[in-house]
Design an enzyme around this catalytic site. Structure first.
Site, PDB file in Angstrom:
ATOM      1  N   CYS A 191      -1.613   8.968   4.138  1.00 37.34           N
ATOM      2  CA  CYS A 191      -1.588   8.587   2.725  1.00 37.34           C
ATOM      3  C   CYS A 191      -2.884   9.010   2.048  1.00 37.34           C
ATOM      4  CB  CYS A 191      -1.387   7.091   2.597  1.00 37.34           C
ATOM      5  SG  CYS A 191      -2.465   6.187   3.700  1.00 37.34           S
ATOM      6  N   GLU A 194       0.889  -1.166   0.000  1.00 36.63           N
ATOM      7  CA  GLU A 194       0.000   0.000   0.000  1.00 36.63           C
ATOM      8  C   GLU A 194       0.918   1.205   0.000  1.00 36.63           C
ATOM      9  OE1 GLU A 194      -3.067  -0.176  -0.616  1.00 36.63           O
ATOM     10  OE2 GLU A 194      -3.167  -2.353  -0.428  1.00 36.63           O
TER      11      GLU A 194
END
Ligand code: NAD
Length: 542
Positions: A326, A292
């Site tokens: 993020c 990720e």
């Protein structure tokens, strides 16, 4: 299934404590901040259950008060990594034989310990080491990590749907761990992710070499203590601190590398993938690669959007935790007619945002993680201030004397393909493009095509047809899409998290999709009365 006998019921998300003045949790957290902040631990690697202080030391300092030394840590390098791999492989057969219910109980106990006696220690370490406010630490180090531990056990308990069996035979599916060890490499920005990546793999029976971020070492140290207190057997999770490249190099060189569970920047993940590709013939099994990575998360407003809600979502989405999520909003598209109203509201909110030492609970923002990050962001701000295609609407209060403070910065660009709208900065700088109200369609194309990432995004509109249109057109633009909400704050079990394109493999941390990557099913067929002749009935004479 999986020797709990039946799937476990889904747990309830851990309640977020308020830390309001006068509350018991506030007093406990203040005490933990004084205690954790008053010690300077020499953080050890943990290899096969034993502490190891080997390799040159590096310092861990509070980002909001860089004179404050929090810990010293060792850079393990190749030598310690080799020991970690050996310890993991030695523990592998015993852990693979351990029934799922026993493995699960280690995670369930860790969740209970974190909800109780470890909570404020891990919150304090996350506040001090990563400059999170009490609220940001609570939703990360406490609630999200507790949720990962509990929900993963629940999701794993639902996995092995057994195949059908015909008369005379019994079929079964066994969820084996991968053959070898899993390398977990974790980022600085979430204590929950750092705790989840090694434990998700361990839950499925794998042994792990865990390399935390240098900038998250303090909370990682307390997280490892939590796992040990919960009964994680020696060698199942081995933690090596220090620079990632050397650790990764040794792990990628091992024929027993069975998988990589990574969260961090896109460039590093691509380097790992490349490294595995180059050595692909040398492995015992094809390593599973789960990553990720970065984001350039968007907010697109339709002319029907609610201006007040949009302004609040942009401010919270872009500036909480200094824009270092993020999922942080980092590019926005606002109808030109609406932009002055949105801008003015945002500026008023931004001017009211307090920033400073996170031990002062009045602050909304702390500092960015380290000097390198501060320098990078300050460089962007300086270039933007001289850029004809950009205008800094507001962006004061930058200072580096005491801590790495980057003031919340709002930038209007006239070029929708400006680098600010494409690249991940990972700081509190939000780019906005004001589009012609009549060009919502063209703007959706811009949103979809401007950046290589596809992690999170948000649509603001009250017009249902516009929402439906945007949801369809942005199908591949975000792995987590929000409607009339900010693009941050995914909750385990509610919004499974992850993105596609350059943002990662989208294996949705904290869900069954992720857990499936850490198992290699074996099919078993038992025939009770095996045939004793080679010929089949159709071969019989007429
Ligand atoms: P980073 O890539 O700098 O570091 C992540 C980890 O990789 C650290 O442990 C680091 O030591 C290690 N590392 C660095 N260089 C390496 C190398 N050459 N080989 C192997 N390992 C190496 O990322 P960061 O600054 O810690 O975290 C921020 C990044 O993480 C951002 O890009 C952010 O978008 C991303 N992130 C993504 C998600 C998500 O779910 N998509 C969640 C959190 C963070």
């Amino acid at each position: 299934m999986l020797d709990f006998g039946q799937p476990l019921p889904p747990p309830v998300n851990e309640p977020v404590l308020s830390y309001a003045p006068g509350s018991a949790e506030r007093a406990a957290l203040k005490e933990a901040l004084a205690r954790v902040g008053g010690e300077v631990h020499e953080i050890p690697h943990v290899i096969g259950g034993a502490e190891l202080r080997e390799g040159p030391t590096y310092e861990v300092r509070a980002p909001h008060d860089h004179a404050h030394l929090l810990a010293k840590c060792h850079d393990g390098g190749a030598a310690v990594t080799d020991k970690a791999i050996a310890a993991a492989l030695a523990a592998a057969p015993g852990w693979a034989r351990t029934p799922f219910a026993e493995r699960a109980r280690v995670l369930l106990r860790a969740a209970e310990l974190l909800a109780g006696p470890f909570r404020q220690t891990l919150n304090a370490a996350t506040m001090l080491g990563q400059s999170k406010t009490a609220f940001q630490a609570e939703i990360d180090a406490a609630c999200e990590l507790i949720d990962f531990l509990r929900f993963n056990v629940h999701f794993a308990s639902t996995l092995a749907t057994q195949p059908v069996s015909s008369p005379g035979i019994t079929n079964a599916l066994e969820l084996r761990p991968l053959e070898g060890f899993v390398l977990a490499i974790t980022p600085f920005n979430f204590t929950a992710i750092a705790g989840n990546l090694p434990t998700a793999a361990a839950l499925m029976g794998n042994v792990v070499v865990w390399k935390p971020s240098e900038s998250q070492s303090l909370a990682a140290y307390h997280t490892m203590r939590l796992f040990e207190a919960a009964g994680m057997p020696p060698g199942v999770i081995n933690v090596v601190y220090g620079h990632g490249a050397a650790v990764a190099e040794r792990c990628l060189a091992s024929r027993d590398l069975a998988g990589i569970h990574f969260t961090g920047s896109t460039t590093v993940f691509q380097g790992l993938w490349r490294g595995v590709g180059e050595r692909i013939a040398s492995y015992r099994t094809y390593p599973r690669l789960v990553g990720e990575t970065g984001g350039k998360d968007f907010v697109v407003a339709h002319p029907s959007a609610d201006v007040d809600a949009l302004a609040v979502a942009l401010v919270r989405g872009a500036y909480e935790f200094q824009g270092q999520k993020c999922s942080a909003a980092s590019r926005a598209y606002v109808p030109r007619s609406m932009w002055p109203a949105v801008r003015d509201r945002m500026v008023a909110h931004i001017e009211a945002l307090s920033m400073g030492d996170v031990r002062d609970f009045r602050n909304f923002m702390g500092a960015v993680i380290h000097e390198r990050s501060y320098e990078k962001l300050a460089g962007w701000r300086d270039r933007l201030s001289k850029d004809a295609a950009a205008r800094i609407v507001t962006g004061e209060r930058w200072s580096r004397e005491r801590g790495w403070f980057c003031g919340p910065t709002l930038v209007e660009v006239t070029d929708p393909k400006h680098a600010l709208m494409q690249e991940e900065l990972f700081g509190p700088i939000l780019g906005v493009y004001a589009y012609d109200d009549a060009q919502f369609d063209e703007t959706l194309a811009l949103v979809d095509e401007t950046s290589p990432y596809a992690l999170t995004g948000a649509i603001f509109a009250t017009d249902r047809a516009a929402i439906a249109e945007a949801v369809g057109r942005l199908r591949q633009a975000a792995g987590n899409l929000y409607i009339n909400d900010k693009p941050t704050g995914a909750v385990v079990g509610q919004q499974p998290f992850g993105g596609g394109r350059a943002s990662g493999t989208n294996d949705k941390a904290g869900s069954a999709f992720n857990l499936l990557r850490w198992t290699s099913p074996r099919t078993l067929k038992e025939t009770y009365v095996p045939p004793k002749s080679v010929e089949y009935p159709y071969q019989g004479a007429e």
